[in-house]
Write a protein that holds these residues in place. Structure first.
Motif, PDB file in Angstrom:
ATOM      1  N   VAL A  36       0.845  -1.196   0.000  1.00  0.00           N
ATOM      2  CA  VAL A  36       0.000   0.000   0.000  1.00  0.00           C
ATOM      3  C   VAL A  36       0.880   1.246   0.000  1.00  0.00           C
ATOM      4  CG1 VAL A  36      -1.652   1.346   1.343  1.00  0.00           C
ATOM      5  CG2 VAL A  36      -1.957  -1.117   1.120  1.00  0.00           C
ATOM      6  N   LEU A  37       1.880   1.241   0.872  1.00  0.00           N
ATOM      7  CA  LEU A  37       2.777   2.399   0.949  1.00  0.00           C
ATOM      8  C   LEU A  37       3.559   2.570  -0.337  1.00  0.00           C
ATOM      9  CD1 LEU A  37       4.127   2.047   4.588  1.00  0.00           C
ATOM     10  CD2 LEU A  37       2.472   3.696   3.731  1.00  0.00           C
ATOM     11  N   LEU A  38       4.000   1.437  -0.903  1.00  0.00           N
ATOM     12  CA  LEU A  38       4.749   1.523  -2.156  1.00  0.00           C
ATOM     13  C   LEU A  38       3.885   2.141  -3.250  1.00  0.00           C
ATOM     14  CD1 LEU A  38       7.237   0.895  -3.870  1.00  0.00           C
ATOM     15  CD2 LEU A  38       6.359  -1.403  -4.235  1.00  0.00           C
ATOM     16  N   LEU A 271      -3.979   4.942  -0.201  1.00  0.00           N
ATOM     17  CA  LEU A 271      -4.307   4.438   1.150  1.00  0.00           C
ATOM     18  C   LEU A 271      -5.759   3.999   1.253  1.00  0.00           C
ATOM     19  CD1 LEU A 271      -2.401   6.638   3.734  1.00  0.00           C
ATOM     20  CD2 LEU A 271      -1.707   4.565   2.572  1.00  0.00           C
ATOM     21  N   LEU A 272      -6.620   4.573   0.435  1.00  0.00           N
ATOM     22  CA  LEU A 272      -8.020   4.152   0.490  1.00  0.00           C
ATOM     23  C   LEU A 272      -8.300   2.991  -0.452  1.00  0.00           C
ATOM     24  CD1 LEU A 272      -9.897   7.542   0.772  1.00  0.00           C
ATOM     25  CD2 LEU A 272      -9.755   5.728   2.468  1.00  0.00           C
ATOM     26  N   LEU A 273      -7.892   3.146  -1.718  1.00  0.00           N
ATOM     27  CA  LEU A 273      -8.277   2.149  -2.718  1.00  0.00           C
ATOM     28  C   LEU A 273      -7.553   0.818  -2.552  1.00  0.00           C
ATOM     29  CD1 LEU A 273      -8.855   3.731  -6.212  1.00  0.00           C
ATOM     30  CD2 LEU A 273     -10.478   2.822  -4.585  1.00  0.00           C
ATOM     31  N   ARG A 274      -6.230   0.880  -2.318  1.00  0.00           N
ATOM     32  CA  ARG A 274      -5.479  -0.373  -2.230  1.00  0.00           C
ATOM     33  C   ARG A 274      -6.004  -1.276  -1.113  1.00  0.00           C
ATOM     34  NH1 ARG A 274      -2.276  -3.026  -5.843  1.00  0.00           N
ATOM     35  NH2 ARG A 274      -1.673  -4.211  -4.012  1.00  0.00           N
ATOM     36  N   PRO A 275      -6.161  -0.739   0.134  1.00  0.00           N
ATOM     37  CA  PRO A 275      -6.690  -1.618   1.181  1.00  0.00           C
ATOM     38  C   PRO A 275      -8.080  -2.150   0.846  1.00  0.00           C
ATOM     39  CG  PRO A 275      -5.761   0.343   2.154  1.00  0.00           C
ATOM     40  CD  PRO A 275      -5.801   0.575   0.680  1.00  0.00           C
ATOM     41  N   VAL A 276      -8.912  -1.301   0.257  1.00  0.00           N
ATOM     42  CA  VAL A 276     -10.244  -1.785  -0.118  1.00  0.00           C
ATOM     43  C   VAL A 276     -10.111  -2.938  -1.095  1.00  0.00           C
ATOM     44  CG1 VAL A 276     -12.363  -1.200  -1.361  1.00  0.00           C
ATOM     45  CG2 VAL A 276     -11.429   0.390   0.317  1.00  0.00           C
ATOM     46  N   ALA A 277      -9.212  -2.771  -2.070  1.00  0.00           N
ATOM     47  CA  ALA A 277      -9.008  -3.825  -3.060  1.00  0.00           C
ATOM     48  C   ALA A 277      -8.506  -5.105  -2.393  1.00  0.00           C
ATOM     49  CB  ALA A 277      -8.021  -3.361  -4.126  1.00  0.00           C
ATOM     50  N   GLU A 278      -7.536  -4.954  -1.482  1.00  0.00           N
ATOM     51  CA  GLU A 278      -6.991  -6.119  -0.785  1.00  0.00           C
ATOM     52  C   GLU A 278      -8.082  -6.798   0.045  1.00  0.00           C
ATOM     53  OE1 GLU A 278      -4.167  -7.617  -0.859  1.00  0.00           O
ATOM     54  OE2 GLU A 278      -3.071  -6.211  -2.115  1.00  0.00           O
ATOM     55  N   LEU A 294     -12.400  -3.864 -10.949  1.00  0.00           N
ATOM     56  CA  LEU A 294     -13.734  -3.314 -11.165  1.00  0.00           C
ATOM     57  C   LEU A 294     -13.963  -2.130 -10.223  1.00  0.00           C
ATOM     58  CD1 LEU A 294     -16.471  -5.368 -12.392  1.00  0.00           C
ATOM     59  CD2 LEU A 294     -17.179  -3.997 -10.501  1.00  0.00           C
ATOM     60  N   ILE A 295     -13.510  -2.296  -8.980  1.00  0.00           N
ATOM     61  CA  ILE A 295     -13.659  -1.214  -8.005  1.00  0.00           C
ATOM     62  C   ILE A 295     -12.856   0.014  -8.449  1.00  0.00           C
ATOM     63  CG2 ILE A 295     -13.061  -0.526  -5.658  1.00  0.00           C
ATOM     64  CD1 ILE A 295     -13.778  -3.406  -4.842  1.00  0.00           C
ATOM     65  N   TYR A 296     -11.618  -0.227  -8.933  1.00  0.00           N
ATOM     66  CA  TYR A 296     -10.816   0.889  -9.440  1.00  0.00           C
ATOM     67  C   TYR A 296     -11.568   1.613 -10.553  1.00  0.00           C
ATOM     68  CZ  TYR A 296      -6.562  -0.745  -7.136  1.00  0.00           C
ATOM     69  OH  TYR A 296      -5.619  -1.122  -6.222  1.00  0.00           O
TER      70      TYR A 296
END
Lengths: 329, 704
Positions: A36-38, A271-278, A294-296
């Motif tokens: 996520v940070l990367l 920080l919002l999208l990546r964790p949601v995706a994970e 799809l979420i992206y």
């Protein structure tokens, strides 16, 4: 909020984030947090060119891949310490982005975007089909396997995930600071002017090509450092992945959803999208293939059509239809 | 207020960290890393079916007895085919799920990274299917592979060839290699060269980029070099196109030997029918083995009953591997990683269900590799698969066909014009796709990234209609009409508001982003709804002969349609009121609005017409390619290069550029290699950039 409070707030968040490995020993979570940070770092790097200077690049994988390859190749072939390799990778990427910038900055808007895709695809095809170049074993499509050295922080490797996590966090912090600083410099203002209206910027005496090339070089070098971290984290560099269009699109999408052109936007987006995706991936297991993309896609559509300034540009107030109840006429 | 949001996110992460997975007694958790989404998801699904089947069987038969009848529980991790995701999934399975052992991961690149994690945490790792020799040559203590590595595949293939040649009295001399150039294909091609017996000469070594849309140049090269033996290594999608291209060009040889990654997938046979006949392919397991091993029959029947399909090679391999692991668990009598590892290392299986793998025995050497591996070579003749080699496994009643029928019959009719003709027909495909892009750009200045996905929807519509009524010409019109509605709606719902926001002289980047978002949504929604299997649309095909030049009737139809559509759209623009409205809004939308033109409606019509051309294109080219949620990307980038080279807003320019690009690719593919042809379009694009410093002369308004 005034700027001092803001600084305190960011510093506190940073400290809390840095202390996370003390509380979380779960390597899986740390690995996810590192990614996520990367991505936040990569989106911030992309933002220098794509946001500040307004040049929408969909080819940043070129620089990411360059960083990963230069670091890995120097280590495997010449035994160069990857910490130094990382800096060399950044230098090579900066040079490359300037070289690519000369022809591509002649194009504007969507034409520029298409050009970046063309260069990135050309690089990918080139690397995947090159076995040897100047006596260096590039291994073509097979990619590079970096030997595992165990616990060797001096060689940019560790058995502890917190090591990579802290580096990713540090990179992100530096990138955010650099972005903030750059934006206040003359260069930052030049970018803003170019972003607003390129011809007008040229008219008031801004050296447009130079400013754009600077943006490309800084953005490219920063992205390459992210690539080096990726290579050391994964210990395997797959050219189809690190030079791939998917990666370019994901980096740009995160920044754009968060709010391109602001410092906080790309960070917030990642920080919002990546964790949601994970999380979606984790909860749904494998039953919903590609759900994260799809979420992206949905986020991108909603943000661009409804909130052109990105997530950080949304005024977080109550929806209008609820207001009358609170404000008696 | 920005920082609190960051804090909230961090708090969220912390909260997620405290969630820990409950661990129940009486079960043994085994972590499995597979590509369950992404390009090879169908294969991942096959492996999963095999594993689930074996788990159900083992649990129904009392679980692991030495652990008090503990039940096996498989915990899956989806690698999405990406090395870093495979790595983090391995970490998750080890640390959060506390798995007793790991299995995975099909793609060698993912196996490399995930087994490295297992090594670090000292967890036993049983490799599923990956063949890269390097996996068991890294000095790892915890990685085991019961199945074969690519070296063995190659050796078996060469032994088979030598055996064939010795039997026949023929003397093959020349060899051609065609392989995809990802990690697997490269390994295979290099090993093939290395193990090739003395006396053979490699006359062609072609390595193509997976996802290449055009195999005509490779087929043409094979036709010209006329090798005696052809070695192929393709995954299923490329394998379908390659097999069709070989058939179109009547490429035969004494033997065509493939690695079986395409034949092993049921989608391949559905797509190519009998075109893949006589090729010799290899898989770790084939149901035909049960002809000599009657004990397998009940297993296969039970599998058929449960899953409604034949047990595929991948399912069987996964099934056998789970039995190998359960055997080790049984002997370990413990969940300790060290004991399981020791038991695995001491494995010596010569009977039981793990012997679905056709090896004399299953054991592991000091590298964790099973030294006794082999695999059956299969030849398909008129729809039936026969095991032909090694002879210990083979159907004795069947004599392998060698040389292949038709070998030596077709004279070398290699006209110099053939590549040009191939290129022109391929150009027709590009043109058919790019016309809609050009129209949408010309009227609204939108770079439409969703065009590939719209094409994909059209191909699924064509597939669906072909399933209902059989192939018919009106499907193109129906798909066009359907996508017209889709396109009209997309413009109305998403894009008009954006265009209203932008000054009309600018190409809106926001529209590019929305269409990019749409492409992500459409592609992945299609993946959810239609699944990741490759399907295909049948169509009647005839080869036309013009002197020595061959032409496929369907390709000719595509080319004719591209020409007709170009001129049809030109007429529409020039002669009709709608066309007039298109040109008016393209020139100056405000002035057009003042003339009483409904700009939003006109924009939507233009996008609708653009989408409709994609629908027509989809129905026409679906039989030439395969239908899959990601098929649009294959055309999108090239379509845009074509449109840019053609001058963006010019339909005739687009047509011309498409033909030029098609011919350039075909000729370069012929003279140099498929990869150079692939790269050449990009180079041409960049050269044009360099030569015209002001950028391409872009017309302000749409032209016919």
């Amino acid at each position: 909020m005034n700027s001092r409070a803001k600084t305190v707030c960011v510093a506190a968040a940073l400290l809390a984030a840095a202390a996370l490995p003390l509380a979380v020993h779960d390597a899986y979570l740390l690995q996810v947090a590192t990614m996520v940070l990367l991505y936040a770092y990569l989106a911030t790097s992309w933002n220098v060119l794509g946001g500040f200077a307004g040049q929408l690049s969909l080819g940043h994988a070129t620089f990411f891949g360059t960083g990963a390859y230069v670091t890995a190749l120097l280590e495997i072939e010449k035994g160069v310490n990857p910490w130094i390799g990382m800096l060399l990778g950044a230098a090579v990427a900066a040079l490359l982005s300037v070289i690519l910038g000369f022809p591509s900055f002649r194009m504007r808007g969507p034409y520029y975007t298409l050009t970046t895709i063309a260069f990135a695809e050309l690089t990918r095809i080139g690397v995947m089909n090159t076995r040897q170049v100047l006596g260096v074993d590039l291994r073509g499509a097979r990619g590079l396997l970096i030997p595992s050295l165990g616990e060797a922080p001096l060689h940019f490797q560790s058995l502890h995930k917190s090591f990579y996590y802290e580096i990713a966090l540090g990179l992100l912090a530096v990138a955010v600071l650099l972005s903030t600083w750059l934006r206040r410099r003359r260069l930052g203002h030049e970018w803003a002017a170019i972003h607003e209206d390129e011809q007008a910027a040229a008219c008031i005496g801004i050296d447009v090509p130079r400013a754009k090339l600077m943006a490309a070089a800084i953005s490219g070098a920063m992205t390459a450092i992210g690539g080096s971290l990726y290579a050391q984290l994964v210990l395997y560099v797959d050219p189809g992945r690190v030079f791939g269009l998917d990666l370019s699109v994901e980096i740009a999408a995160l920044a754009l959803v968060g709010g391109a052109g602001t410092v906080a936007g790309p960070v917030a987006g990642a920080l919002l999208l990546r964790p949601v995706a994970e999380w979606v991936q984790w909860v749904s297991g494998s039953n919903f293939r590609g759900l994260h993309l799809l979420i992206y896609g949905v986020a991108l559509i909603v943000v661009v059509t409804r909130y052109p300034l990105g997530l950080v540009g949304i005024r977080w107030t109550l929806p209008k239809w609820r207001r009358p109840r609170r404000q008696p006429a | 207020m920005r920082c609190p949001r960051i804090l909230v996110t961090l708090a969220w992460l912390l909260a997620a960290a405290t969630v820990t997975a409950a661990q129940s007694r009486g079960e043994v958790k085994i972590g499995v890393i597979l590509p369950l989404s992404g390009a090879v998801a169908p294969t991942g699904g096959e492996l999963r079916r095999g594993l689930d089947f074996a788990t159900a069987e083992i649990n129904a038969n009392g679980g692991i007895r030495s652990l008090g009848g503990a039940r096996l529980t498989l915990v899956y991790g989806d690698s999405r085919g990406m090395p870093e995701t495979g790595m983090s999934e391995a970490e998750r399975l080890i640390l959060r799920e506390n798995v007793a052992a790991l299995m995975g991961a099909f793609q060698s690149s993912v196996t490399m990274t995930s087994s490295e994690v297992a090594e670090r945490y000292a967890v036993p790792y049983l490799v599923l299917v990956s063949v890269a020799p390097g996996i068991t040559q890294r000095g790892f203590h915890w990685t085991f592979r019961a199945t074969e590595e690519a070296n063995v595949d190659t050796r078996v293939q060469m032994d088979y060839l030598t055996w064939l040649v010795k039997r026949s009295g023929l003397h093959p001399r020349t060899v051609a290699l065609v392989s995809e150039n990802s990690e697997w294909g490269e390994t295979v091609a290099d090993l093939t060269r290395k193990f090739l017996p003395a006396g053979y000469e490699v006359v062609l070594d072609e390595r193509y980029t997976p996802g290449t849309s055009d195999f005509n140049a490779i087929a043409e090269k094979l036709h010209r070099t006329r090798p005696d033996v052809i070695f192929l290594a393709s995954y299923v999608a490329d394998g379908i196109l390659l097999t069709r291209a070989l058939a179109e060009r009547h490429v035969t040889a004494m033997a065509i030997l493939t690695r079986g990654a395409e034949h092993g997938d049921p989608a391949y046979h559905a797509a190519v029918g009998d075109l893949g006949d006589y090729q010799s392919w290899m898989v770790p397991f084939h149901p035909a083995e049960s002809r000599r091993q009657p004990w397998m029959e009940p297993i296969l029947a039970e599998y058929r009953r449960r899953s409604g399909a034949e047990m595929t090679p991948y399912a069987a391999t996964a099934y056998a591997n789970l039995y190998i692991l359960s055997d080790a668990l049984e002997r370990a009598g413990s969940m300790s990683h060290e004991k399981i590892r020791a038991a695995l290392a001491a494995t010596k299986i010569t009977s039981g269900r793990a012997m679905l793998l056709p090896y004399p025995s299953i054991e592991f050497d000091e590298h964790g590799q099973n030294p006794n591996t082999t695999l059956p070579v299969i030849q398909t003749v008129r729809g039936t698969d026969y095991i032909v080699f090694p002879r210990a496994l083979a159907d004795i009643s069947f004599q392998p066909v060698f040389p292949l029928p038709g070998w030596g019959e077709h004279p070398a009719t290699s006209s110099l014009l053939q590549p040009v003709v191939n290129g022109v027909t391929t150009g027709g495909v590009y043109a058919l796709f790019a016309l809609g892009l050009s129209l949408v750009f010309g009227v609204m200045r939108i770079i439409n990234f969703a065009h590939g996905s719209i094409l994909m929807l059209g191909m699924f519509a064509a597939y669906w209609m072909a399933g209902l009524t059989g192939a018919a010409w009106w499907h193109a019109l129906a798909a066009g009409a359907l996508l017209f509605i889709v396109g009209y709606a997309i413009q109305r719902l998403f894009l008009n508001s954006l265009l209203a926001r932008e000054p009309q002289t600018v190409e809106p980047v926001s529209a590019l982003l929305v269409t990019l978002g749409l492409a992500l949504v459409l592609d992945n929604a299609a993946l959810l709804i239609f699944g990741a299997d490759y399907v295909s649309v049948p169509a009647a095909r005839r080869t036309l002969h013009f002197g020595s030049v061959l032409l496929d009737s369907r390709r000719l139809a595509v080319l004719c349609c591209a020409l007709a559509l170009t001129f049809g759209l030109a007429l529409l623009l020039k002669r009709t009121r709608v066309g007039l409205a298109f040109r008016a809004v393209a020139q100056d939308r405000d002035a057009a609005a003042l003339q009483g033109i409904n700009v939003n409606h006109t924009y939507a019509l233009a996008f609708g017409v653009g989408a409709a051309t994609a629908g027509i294109a989809a129905a026409l080219i679906a039989p030439l390619y395969y239908v899959h949620p990601t098929v649009g990307t294959m055309f999108l980038i090239k379509g845009y290069l074509v449109v840019v080279l053609g001058g963006m807003a010019s339909l005739r320019g687009t047509l011309a550029a498409a033909l030029v690009v098609g011919v350039l690719e075909a000729v370069l593919g012929q003279l140099v290699s498929a990869n150079v042809a692939d790269a050449s379009v990009f180079v041409l694009f960049i050269l044009v950039l360099l030569v015209r410093p002001s950028g391409l002369a872009v017309r302000r308004a749409i032209r016919a």
